[in-house]
Scaffold this active site. Sequence first.
Site, PDB file in Angstrom:
ATOM      1  N   ARG A 103       0.755  -0.980  -0.053  1.00  0.00           N
ATOM      2  CA  ARG A 103      -0.122  -0.027   0.124  1.00  0.00           C
ATOM      3  C   ARG A 103       0.855   1.391   0.005  1.00  0.00           C
ATOM      4  NH1 ARG A 103      -4.414   0.974   4.602  1.00  0.00           N
ATOM      5  NH2 ARG A 103      -2.657   1.643   5.713  1.00  0.00           N
ATOM      6  N   THR A 107      -0.606   7.542  -0.955  1.00  0.00           N
ATOM      7  CA  THR A 107      -2.039   7.608  -1.717  1.00  0.00           C
ATOM      8  C   THR A 107      -3.004   6.414  -1.234  1.00  0.00           C
ATOM      9  OG1 THR A 107      -1.356   5.981  -3.285  1.00  0.00           O
ATOM     10  CG2 THR A 107      -0.792   8.023  -3.724  1.00  0.00           C
ATOM     11  N   ASP A 199       0.002  -2.725  12.097  1.00  0.00           N
ATOM     12  CA  ASP A 199       0.642  -3.021  10.959  1.00  0.00           C
ATOM     13  C   ASP A 199       0.814  -4.660  10.864  1.00  0.00           C
ATOM     14  OD1 ASP A 199       2.486  -3.749   8.903  1.00  0.00           O
ATOM     15  OD2 ASP A 199       2.309  -1.689   8.383  1.00  0.00           O
ATOM     16  N   ASP A 202       4.521  -5.867   9.723  1.00  0.00           N
ATOM     17  CA  ASP A 202       5.550  -5.355  10.753  1.00  0.00           C
ATOM     18  C   ASP A 202       5.528  -6.255  12.038  1.00  0.00           C
ATOM     19  OD1 ASP A 202       6.504  -3.391   9.098  1.00  0.00           O
ATOM     20  OD2 ASP A 202       5.741  -1.862  10.141  1.00  0.00           O
TER      21      ASP A 202
HETATM   22  C1  PRP Z   1      -1.289  -4.350   4.603  1.00  0.00           C
HETATM   23  C2  PRP Z   1      -2.075  -5.569   4.657  1.00  0.00           C
HETATM   24  C3  PRP Z   1      -3.287  -5.583   3.399  1.00  0.00           C
HETATM   25  C4  PRP Z   1      -3.170  -4.207   3.239  1.00  0.00           C
HETATM   26  C5  PRP Z   1      -4.417  -3.737   3.627  1.00  0.00           C
HETATM   27  O1  PRP Z   1      -0.356  -4.872   3.881  1.00  0.00           O
HETATM   28  O2  PRP Z   1      -1.545  -6.833   5.085  1.00  0.00           O
HETATM   29  O3  PRP Z   1      -2.534  -6.336   2.249  1.00  0.00           O
HETATM   30  O4  PRP Z   1      -2.289  -3.393   4.068  1.00  0.00           O
HETATM   31  O5  PRP Z   1      -4.576  -2.321   3.174  1.00  0.00           O
HETATM   32  P1  PRP Z   1      -5.752  -1.743   2.267  1.00  0.00           P
HETATM   33  O6  PRP Z   1      -7.009  -2.778   2.705  1.00  0.00           O
HETATM   34  O7  PRP Z   1      -5.996  -0.421   2.599  1.00  0.00           O
HETATM   35  O8  PRP Z   1      -5.303  -2.072   0.969  1.00  0.00           O
HETATM   36  P2  PRP Z   1       1.001  -3.653   3.396  1.00  0.00           P
HETATM   37  O9  PRP Z   1       0.592  -2.884   2.256  1.00  0.00           O
HETATM   38  O10 PRP Z   1       1.229  -2.900   4.833  1.00  0.00           O
HETATM   39  O11 PRP Z   1       2.057  -4.702   2.957  1.00  0.00           O
HETATM   40  P3  PRP Z   1       3.114  -5.545   3.718  1.00  0.00           P
HETATM   41  O12 PRP Z   1       2.132  -6.832   4.099  1.00  0.00           O
HETATM   42  O13 PRP Z   1       3.975  -6.091   2.628  1.00  0.00           O
HETATM   43  O14 PRP Z   1       3.523  -5.005   4.837  1.00  0.00           O
HETATM   44  N1  URA Z   2      -2.565  -2.570   6.736  1.00  0.00           N
HETATM   45  C1  URA Z   2      -2.168  -3.126   8.198  1.00  0.00           C
HETATM   46  O1  URA Z   2      -1.372  -3.858   8.379  1.00  0.00           O
HETATM   47  N2  URA Z   2      -3.055  -2.680   9.161  1.00  0.00           N
HETATM   48  C2  URA Z   2      -3.880  -1.648   8.953  1.00  0.00           C
HETATM   49  O2  URA Z   2      -4.830  -1.363  10.084  1.00  0.00           O
HETATM   50  C3  URA Z   2      -4.297  -1.165   7.944  1.00  0.00           C
HETATM   51  C4  URA Z   2      -3.614  -1.766   6.843  1.00  0.00           C
END
Ligand code: PRP
Ligand code: URA
Length: 208
Positions: A103, A107, A199, A202
């Site tokens: 994400r 944006t 997150d 993380d």
């Molecule tokens: C997190 C989560 C989803 C996304 C959800 O991933 O695991 O994929 O955010 O957010 P949204 O519904 O607003 O799209 P992230 O983008 O943090 O990536 P990562 O798992 O690689 O850290």
């Molecule tokens: N992605 C995450 O991992 N946590 C949130 O709360 C939203 C997006």
Amino acid sequence: MPVTVVDHPLIQHKLSVLRDRDTNVRDFRALATEITMLMAFEALRDLPLEDAVVQTPVAPAHVKRLAGKKLALVGILRAGLVMVDGILGLVPNARVGHIGLYRDPATLKPVEYYTKLPSDIAERHVFLLDPMLATGGSAAKAVTVLQEHGASSIKLLCIIGAPEGIEVVQTAHPDLDIILAARDERLDEHGYIVPGLGDAGDRIYGTR
Ligand code: PRP
Ligand code: URA
């Protein structure tokens, strides 16, 4: 399609620990996997069965077995990987695919960086896995990617969903089955689920 919230007491208890900011990386990962395993009972509820007969030590038994319909587990990278582990423990013959999305922090839109799916994905029941359904951008995009590769039977499993994200996904994909362990209150101004768990990626991998 209506959203199913699987609120079994075991799931609610494990989710309470998962949300806690003091839960360490090792426990977080294990709990996310266990919650997914419990959610699988609901998600896999309508898998087709076929009749069979086995010989018990006493007599023939007329039994039901899973009919051969093939499954695919697709994890959205990174956080979806722990959910893949949870279901793979129950259906070890399922094929596994990956969709890499992150994400954009400015944006909040999903950026696709990787896709690798089983070549016969179109013939499989697909379970799309990501712990967090926040704005819904990532899940909606991943469903579109799956459809572009020919998948038509898709269920989305997320541990926590926000109302805003649920609506986005339902609007983009009205026929999609969505299965959650909890529907939370809202998103904050950074697109984080409130109260959520922070997150997910993380917390699973110990990054910041
Ligand atoms: C997190 C989560 C989803 C996304 C959800 O991933 O695991 O994929 O955010 O957010 P949204 O519904 O607003 O799209 P992230 O983008 O943090 O990536 P990562 O798992 O690689 O850290
Ligand atoms: N992605 C995450 O991992 N946590 C949130 O709360 C939203 C997006």
